[in-house]
Each structure stands twice: as C-alpha cells, then as structure tokens.
Design a protein around this motif. Structure first.
Motif, PDB file in Angstrom:
ATOM      1  N   SER A 373       0.826  -1.210   0.000  1.00 49.96           N
ATOM      2  CA  SER A 373       0.000   0.000   0.000  1.00 49.96           C
ATOM      3  C   SER A 373       0.861   1.261   0.000  1.00 49.96           C
ATOM      4  N   PHE A 374       1.914   1.287   0.804  1.00 50.52           N
ATOM      5  CA  PHE A 374       2.808   2.448   0.813  1.00 50.52           C
ATOM      6  C   PHE A 374       3.477   2.635  -0.548  1.00 50.52           C
ATOM      7  N   LEU A 375       3.897   1.539  -1.163  1.00 48.06           N
ATOM      8  CA  LEU A 375       4.548   1.642  -2.469  1.00 48.06           C
ATOM      9  C   LEU A 375       3.578   2.180  -3.519  1.00 48.06           C
ATOM     10  N   LEU A 376       2.342   1.669  -3.528  1.00 45.83           N
ATOM     11  CA  LEU A 376       1.359   2.154  -4.495  1.00 45.83           C
ATOM     12  C   LEU A 376       0.993   3.610  -4.234  1.00 45.83           C
ATOM     13  N   LEU A 377       0.874   3.987  -2.970  1.00 44.26           N
ATOM     14  CA  LEU A 377       0.571   5.381  -2.652  1.00 44.26           C
ATOM     15  C   LEU A 377       1.667   6.309  -3.148  1.00 44.26           C
ATOM     16  N   ALA A 378       2.926   5.893  -3.016  1.00 43.28           N
ATOM     17  CA  ALA A 378       4.032   6.717  -3.509  1.00 43.28           C
ATOM     18  C   ALA A 378       3.962   6.883  -5.018  1.00 43.28           C
ATOM     19  N   LEU A 379       3.700   5.796  -5.728  1.00 37.42           N
ATOM     20  CA  LEU A 379       3.646   5.867  -7.191  1.00 37.42           C
ATOM     21  C   LEU A 379       2.466   6.715  -7.664  1.00 37.42           C
ATOM     22  N   VAL A 380       1.310   6.551  -7.009  1.00 31.87           N
ATOM     23  CA  VAL A 380       0.138   7.334  -7.407  1.00 31.87           C
ATOM     24  C   VAL A 380       0.323   8.811  -7.054  1.00 31.87           C
ATOM     25  N   ALA A 381       1.005   9.089  -5.953  1.00 28.17           N
ATOM     26  CA  ALA A 381       1.257  10.493  -5.588  1.00 28.17           C
ATOM     27  C   ALA A 381       2.101  11.196  -6.649  1.00 28.17           C
ATOM     28  N   LEU A 382       3.009  10.470  -7.274  1.00 23.74           N
ATOM     29  CA  LEU A 382       3.848  11.076  -8.313  1.00 23.74           C
ATOM     30  C   LEU A 382       3.043  11.501  -9.535  1.00 23.74           C
ATOM     31  N   ILE A 383       1.964  10.785  -9.831  1.00 27.48           N
ATOM     32  CA  ILE A 383       1.160  11.131 -11.010  1.00 27.48           C
ATOM     33  C   ILE A 383      -0.055  11.965 -10.646  1.00 27.48           C
ATOM     34  N   ALA A 384      -0.215  12.321  -9.367  1.00 27.15           N
ATOM     35  CA  ALA A 384      -1.391  13.085  -8.937  1.00 27.15           C
ATOM     36  C   ALA A 384      -1.545  14.412  -9.684  1.00 27.15           C
ATOM     37  N   PRO A 385      -0.452  15.165 -10.000  1.00 30.17           N
ATOM     38  CA  PRO A 385      -0.650  16.437 -10.715  1.00 30.17           C
ATOM     39  C   PRO A 385      -1.317  16.272 -12.075  1.00 30.17           C
ATOM     40  N   ASN A 386      -1.229  15.097 -12.682  1.00 32.60           N
ATOM     41  CA  ASN A 386      -1.870  14.894 -13.977  1.00 32.60           C
ATOM     42  C   ASN A 386      -3.392  14.902 -13.878  1.00 32.60           C
ATOM     43  N   PHE A 387      -3.923  14.740 -12.666  1.00 30.97           N
ATOM     44  CA  PHE A 387      -5.370  14.737 -12.473  1.00 30.97           C
ATOM     45  C   PHE A 387      -5.856  16.053 -11.872  1.00 30.97           C
ATOM     46  N   ALA A 388      -4.997  17.043 -11.863  1.00 32.32           N
ATOM     47  CA  ALA A 388      -5.402  18.355 -11.366  1.00 32.32           C
ATOM     48  C   ALA A 388      -6.444  18.953 -12.303  1.00 32.32           C
ATOM     49  N   GLY A 389      -7.423  19.579 -11.733  1.00 31.60           N
ATOM     50  CA  GLY A 389      -8.475  20.170 -12.554  1.00 31.60           C
ATOM     51  C   GLY A 389      -9.688  20.468 -11.706  1.00 31.60           C
ATOM     52  N   GLU A 390     -10.853  20.291 -12.314  1.00 27.33           N
ATOM     53  CA  GLU A 390     -12.089  20.592 -11.609  1.00 27.33           C
ATOM     54  C   GLU A 390     -12.337  19.581 -10.485  1.00 27.33           C
ATOM     55  N   LEU A 391     -13.234  19.918  -9.592  1.00 25.41           N
ATOM     56  CA  LEU A 391     -13.500  19.115  -8.407  1.00 25.41           C
ATOM     57  C   LEU A 391     -13.950  17.697  -8.775  1.00 25.41           C
ATOM     58  N   ARG A 392     -14.747  17.590  -9.813  1.00 25.45           N
ATOM     59  CA  ARG A 392     -15.278  16.276 -10.195  1.00 25.45           C
ATOM     60  C   ARG A 392     -14.153  15.328 -10.592  1.00 25.45           C
ATOM     61  N   THR A 393     -13.180  15.818 -11.323  1.00 26.86           N
ATOM     62  CA  THR A 393     -12.056  14.981 -11.742  1.00 26.86           C
ATOM     63  C   THR A 393     -11.245  14.516 -10.546  1.00 26.86           C
ATOM     64  N   ARG A 394     -10.994  15.422  -9.607  1.00 22.98           N
ATOM     65  CA  ARG A 394     -10.216  15.050  -8.424  1.00 22.98           C
ATOM     66  C   ARG A 394     -10.964  14.033  -7.567  1.00 22.98           C
ATOM     67  N   LEU A 395     -12.270  14.194  -7.434  1.00 26.50           N
ATOM     68  CA  LEU A 395     -13.050  13.239  -6.639  1.00 26.50           C
ATOM     69  C   LEU A 395     -13.066  11.855  -7.287  1.00 26.50           C
ATOM     70  N   ARG A 396     -13.124  11.814  -8.598  1.00 17.87           N
ATOM     71  CA  ARG A 396     -13.064  10.515  -9.286  1.00 17.87           C
ATOM     72  C   ARG A 396     -11.707   9.853  -9.066  1.00 17.87           C
ATOM     73  N   PHE A 397     -10.664  10.648  -9.111  1.00 15.39           N
ATOM     74  CA  PHE A 397      -9.313  10.134  -8.873  1.00 15.39           C
ATOM     75  C   PHE A 397      -9.203   9.544  -7.471  1.00 15.39           C
ATOM     76  N   VAL A 398      -9.703  10.267  -6.477  1.00 19.57           N
ATOM     77  CA  VAL A 398      -9.663   9.789  -5.093  1.00 19.57           C
ATOM     78  C   VAL A 398     -10.565   8.567  -4.919  1.00 19.57           C
ATOM     79  N   GLY A 399     -11.740   8.578  -5.539  1.00 16.25           N
ATOM     80  CA  GLY A 399     -12.641   7.434  -5.432  1.00 16.25           C
ATOM     81  C   GLY A 399     -12.049   6.177  -6.036  1.00 16.25           C
ATOM     82  N   ALA A 400     -11.347   6.333  -7.156  1.00 19.86           N
ATOM     83  CA  ALA A 400     -10.695   5.177  -7.765  1.00 19.86           C
ATOM     84  C   ALA A 400      -9.624   4.604  -6.841  1.00 19.86           C
TER      85      ALA A 400
END
Length: 639
Positions: A373-400
């Motif tokens: 889980s820590f390893l996956l969280l680190a990898l996903v955190a690195l790509i988090a800026p690619n999902f920056a945008g409106e609230l709906r997009t960020r919520l979908r990213f977090v929900g996934a």
C-alpha cells in the motif's frame, strides 16, 4: 428554387443489381478455369481427402476409448475439486453466465445477425459432417466401401438434418437477402441454449461414471446430476440477457455499463478466492485489524491525493511522492530481516505492532499489505498532478484510489487466509478452470502493464524510456518457461520475512510480466501511427497530458492495434499449457497425464488430447471472430 429543392430531395439512384452466381458457375470459374488450374484443384482435393480420412480414422478408430473423456469430464474441467463442495463450481459458473447474459443485454442488445448467413453456416456444418462420414466410408485409393458404424450413422443423420435446415431455410429466405432479413442476438442465444438443453434431456448420449476405479457406461441420456444443473445454467444465461435489457432501460446505459466493467475486473477474483477457495476468515481479526487498515489507506491516502491533485501543487506532489517512495523502498528493504549495526546492536524492523497474523494464517499478511500500500501510494502520488483540474475529476481520482485499496486489501486477506477446500495437492484450481482463470487475468493485467510500458518507451523523459526499453527487451529475450521457473522457485528467496508467493501468484505474476512486454510492443506500433498533428491539436486545445493520452492518442492507437492485441491474447490463452512444467495441473496436463494413468484407461491419452484440442480451437476461433467483428465495426484498415 423549388426545382432545385426537388432535385436535392430526390433519392440517389440505386446501385445496379449484380446477378447471383450459381455454385456451378463459381466452381467452373475459380477451380477449373484452365487445364493447369484443374490439375492443381484435383491434386489438392486428393491431399485434402487423404488428410481428412486420416483424421476421421484417428477419431473413430476402434482402439480409441472415448469413455476416457466422457467419464472424466469433471477431472478435465475442475481437476480434483471435492465432490461434496462441487456446488461451489455450479454457483460460480451460474454467476458467470448470468453476468455474460447481463453484458450481452447491455452492450449487444441492438446487434442483429443475418438470417441468411446463420442458415448458411448451419448448412455448411451439416455438409461438413456429411463429407467427413463419406470420406470415412469410401476409400478412393483402395477402391473399397466400408459399411458405416454407429458413430458414422449418427454423423450422416445429424449432417443431413443440419444441411436440410440450413440450405432449405436459405432457399426459403431467398438469395441476396442477407441484409434484408435479420434476427436479434437474443434469438440466437436463446435458441442455442434451448438446443443444448434439449440435447441433454432427449439425446441418448449415455451415462458414464467411475466408481472405485470401475467404469460404468449405461444407455440413456446423461446423468440427472449433469443435465439439471446445466439447464439452470442456460436459464440464467437467457434470464441474464433479459435482465440486462431491463436494467439498461431503468438505470441508464452508462451507469449499468460501468457496473459491468467493474464486475468483469473484480467479479471473477471474488468467485475464485471467496466462492471456490472458501477461506476460513477470522472475523474478529478482520473487524479489529484488516478493515481499519484498509480504511486507513483508502481514506488517509485519498485525502493526501486530493490535496496533491489540486491545481498548482505539482512540485509539492513530486516531493511528497519522492519521500513516500523512499519510505516505501526503505520499508521493503528493512523487511528482509533484522539489521545488525556495529555499536548499535540489532535493530528490529517489525514496526507494525498490529501486524501479527491470526492463528493459522501463514506469513505476515498485515506487513505485506502495508508495504504494498505504501509503495502504491508513492507511485500514485507522483502522477497526482496529472489529475489536477475541476472538483469532479479530483473526486473521481480519489474514489478510484479508495476503491482499489479496499479491493486489494480484501483480495490479499482472502489469499492469505487458510482454505476449507481440501484437495489432493495445491493449488485448489486445476484443469480447464485453472487454464481459463490464468488466461483471463493474465490478459486483463498485462494490458495496462503493456500500455504503461508503451507510453514510457515513447516518452520524452529519458529515465522512463530507458527503464521501459530495458524491461521490454530483456523479457522478450527470455523464454516464457524460464520466467515461470524464476517466479515459481527463485522469487521467494528474495521476498521479505513472512512473505511468500503462492503457486497461483507465481504463475500469474510471471506470465503477466512476460505477456505485458509483448503487449507493449503491439501498443507501441499503434502509438507510432498517430500523426504529429494530433499532438499539436491537443496542445492547442489546452489539454493536459492525461487528457491527450486518454481521449486522443490511446483510442486511435488501440484501434489500429486490435489485430495484434487479439493475436497476443490468443497466444496467451494457448501458452497457458506451459504452466504444467512448473507443477500446475492445467487442461493439457490433466488430459495427457491424469486421464491415461487411471486403471481403466491406461495409455488412452489421445481421445482426451483430441477433445481439448477442439476446446482450444473453439475458444481461439471465437476470439478471432470477435476481433474481426470489432475491426469491421471500428473501420480498422479504412480511412
């Protein structure tokens, strides 16, 4: 103006009607148009006749004991799964067929098939049976005629009936009407299910059973314990189709299709590891430890990702991802055991006081889930800026992320919990079930692996390009059996204390990484077909890298790559037979070793091998036909 409008509204002239060509004219034009063409035709007809006669003789030889197949159907399809728990097999199959019906109702409700084409295929199947029977009876080289045995008589009768239905119905429909008369897909599915049920209940196929090493073969229809469950299975398939139509109309196609997509990702794993494996869960430990840990990573990680995906926090996200990655790597390295430092003594790296497994659970599953889980969280955190945008997009990213964490923790818990299913030897799956599960999930997992590797290899960032190129070229240069041997026998030596890769996990992981390298090259070929103007247009629209890849680049690349991807999927399905070399009892190994080793069928491996060859061909051909239909629908090869 009125005259111009009238001319504009006039229907375009119909294309000229092409007269239908009779079979005799077609044969004369294509097969006997010249002396040389006639000689080649006769030569290949004789070669084909000899090959067919050899094949039919191989199947109908008196030395072939086909009872070896009919008696061992359970062994072939589920190996040594306990008979007293076989209801789990039927429940899993029933749920799968129900979901197949729901999927057809949701995705293929508008599909209609040509009635003339269906009748032609039925007639061709009947004609093929007639030809095979006649080839077996008539020896052209010896100029002799053999009286038909019972199987040949059955082939003649069934072939004549199918040919009469197919070609007679085709004549009734009329030539050239393929595009005028169609039937819905539901009629074909329901008709096929009904025909199968009638075959089970009416055709005197015979009853075959092995009791105490003795083979019992009795006349009549198949056993009630076989035909009754299969009748329910067909009812679930047809009922699922109708339910899919109703659910699509009520819930809306988008939401319902999303549910089906999620099911086909997680549903089969649920059936395998919860229904078939039947883990003996320690619910007290789950409520006190497993669930809080899963929720902690889902909610805490989701909150962190929501913060990092906010616009303008790209640099913060990269720093946080790098810190998490270092922590995850240090966690993995520390987990290999205690660390002895001069002057400091022994440092114990078991940091998680809540991670002790319940009684009877092998390995430290809590540590295992925390590291992953820590390893996956680190990898996903690195790509988090690619999902920056409106609230709906960020919520979908977090929900996934949250959904994936809950699913992964559940899956690891189920795998690490002892099973109540008592089998002769692990794993609990075998036969065709093992082949199908491995093939399905390898295809499913290797696709995103291949997609990421293809994108990394075509990336402008040197580190991603070099790593992806090295991985792809290294894996493609190593035989599959070597990869399977490595993951089955060597990987466990490098895993942290308390962590062990199971037989199924070794097969799945090794095969996925191997297949992913080939998938990457197939997808890279599609990526290279995208013109530079597509990238420039997306930049002009202000699309982010993720948006450009998801909405412009990948759809076009995958469309071009369909033939290669399906070819790789077919190869993956057939290459599952290699898992027998590392101890897996797959479809081929059961047919080649388990069946002919029984006292009643010593040396009778050829009938079972012929039978599984037909199964392999049917599934491979179905994938090929599906690929052709998808290519036609998407216009692959056309502009």
């Amino acid at each position: 103006m009125e005259q111009g409008a009238a001319v504009q509204a006039a229907a375009p002239p119909a294309p000229p009607t092409v007269p239908a060509e009779s079979p005799g004219d077609w044969i004369r034009k294509n097969l006997f148009s010249s002396v040389g063409n006639s000689i080649v035709t006769v030569l290949f007809v004789l070669i084909g006749y000899a090959a067919l006669r050899w094949l039919v003789g191989l199947v109908l030889d008196e030395e072939r004991n086909w009872a070896a197949v009919w008696t061992n159907m359970r062994l072939l399809f589920s190996y040594t799964y306990p008979a007293d728990q076989y209801i789990r097999i039927w429940v899993s199959l029933g749920l799968t067929l129900l979901m197949v019906g729901l999927t057809l109702g949701a995705f293929a409700s508008q599909v209609r098939l040509s009635l003339g084409g269906l009748l032609t295929r039925i007639g061709a199947a009947g004609l093929a049976l007639l030809v095979l029977a006649i080839v077996h009876m008539v020896d052209l080289f010896g100029l002799t005629f053999h009286s038909p045995e019972r199987p040949v008589v059955v082939m003649l009768v069934v072939g004549a009936i199918l040919a009469a239905i197919g070609f007679g119905g085709r004549q009734a429909v009329g030539a050239g009407s393929d595009d005028e008369r169609t039937v819905p897909l539901f009629a074909v599915v329901a008709g096929g299910a009904l025909a199968f049920v009638l075959f089970l209940w009416l055709v005197p196929f015979g009853r075959y059973e092995a009791i105490g090493g003795d083979v019992i073969a009795e006349p009549g229809t198949v056993n009630f314990t076989t035909k009754f469950p299969w009748t329910i299975m067909m009812a679930l398939l047809v009922g699922g189709y109708l339910a899919g139509l109703a659910a699509r109309a009520i819930t809306g196609s988008t939401a319902f299709r999303l549910f089906l997509g999620l099911w086909w990702v997680a549903g089969p794993a649920f059936l395998v590891f919860l229904v078939l494996r039947d883990p003996e869960f320690d619910w007290a430990h789950i409520w006190s430890t497993d669930l809080p840990m899963a929720l902690g990573f889902a909610i805490g990680g989701g909150a962190l990702l929501y913060f990092l995906s906010a616009p303008g926090r790209g640099e913060v996200a990269r720093i946080a991802g790098a810190v998490l990655l270092l922590y995850a790597a240090f966690n993995w390295l520390a987990a290999f055991g205690d660390l002895n430092l001069p002057g400091l003594g022994t440092i114990n790296w078991q940091w998680y006081p809540f991670a002790s497994p319940p009684a009877g659970v092998e390995g430290t599953s809590m540590l295992q889930k925390a590291r992953i889980s820590f390893l996956l969280l680190a990898l996903v955190a690195l790509i988090a800026p690619n999902f920056a945008g409106e609230l709906r997009t960020r919520l979908r990213f977090v929900g996934a992320w949250a959904g994936f964490m809950l699913l992964m923790h559940w899956l690891i818990t189920g795998i690490n919990t002892p099973s109540t299913v008592q089998v002769v030897q692990p794993p609990f799956l075998g036969g065709f079930a093992l082949t199908l599960v491995i093939a399905y999930y390898v295809m499913l997992a290797s696709f995103p692996v291949g997609m990421m590797m293809a994108l990394a290899r075509t990336s402008k960032m040197p580190i991603f390009r070099v790593l992806a190129t090295g991985y792809i070229e290294f894996v493609r240069g190593v035989p599959l059996i070597t990869v399977l041997f490595f993951f089955a026998n060597i990987v466990n030596l490098f895993l942290p204390n308390g962590m062990e890769l199971s037989d199924l996990g070794a097969i799945f992981l090794g095969y996925t990484l191997f297949s992913g390298a080939y998938m990457a090259e197939n997808i890279r070929g599609g990526l290279q077909s995208i013109r530079r103007g597509q990238f420039e247009a997306s930049d002009a629209l202000g699309l982010t890298t993720v948006q450009r890849t998801a909405f412009i680049v990948m759809p076009q690349a995958l469309r071009v790559s369909i033939p290669n991807l399906v070819g790789q999927a077919i190869a993956t399905f057939k290459e599952t037979s290699l898992i027998a070399i590392i101890g897996g009892f797959d479809f081929l190994r059961v047919a080649n070793q388990s069946v002919p080793s029984q006292p009643g069928f010593l040396g009778q491996n050829l009938p079972a091998l012929l039978f599984i060859s037909v199964i392999y061909w049917i599934i491979s051909y179905a994938m090929s036909r599906g690929s052709r239909s998808l290519e036609t629908r998407l216009g692959v090869g056309t502009r």
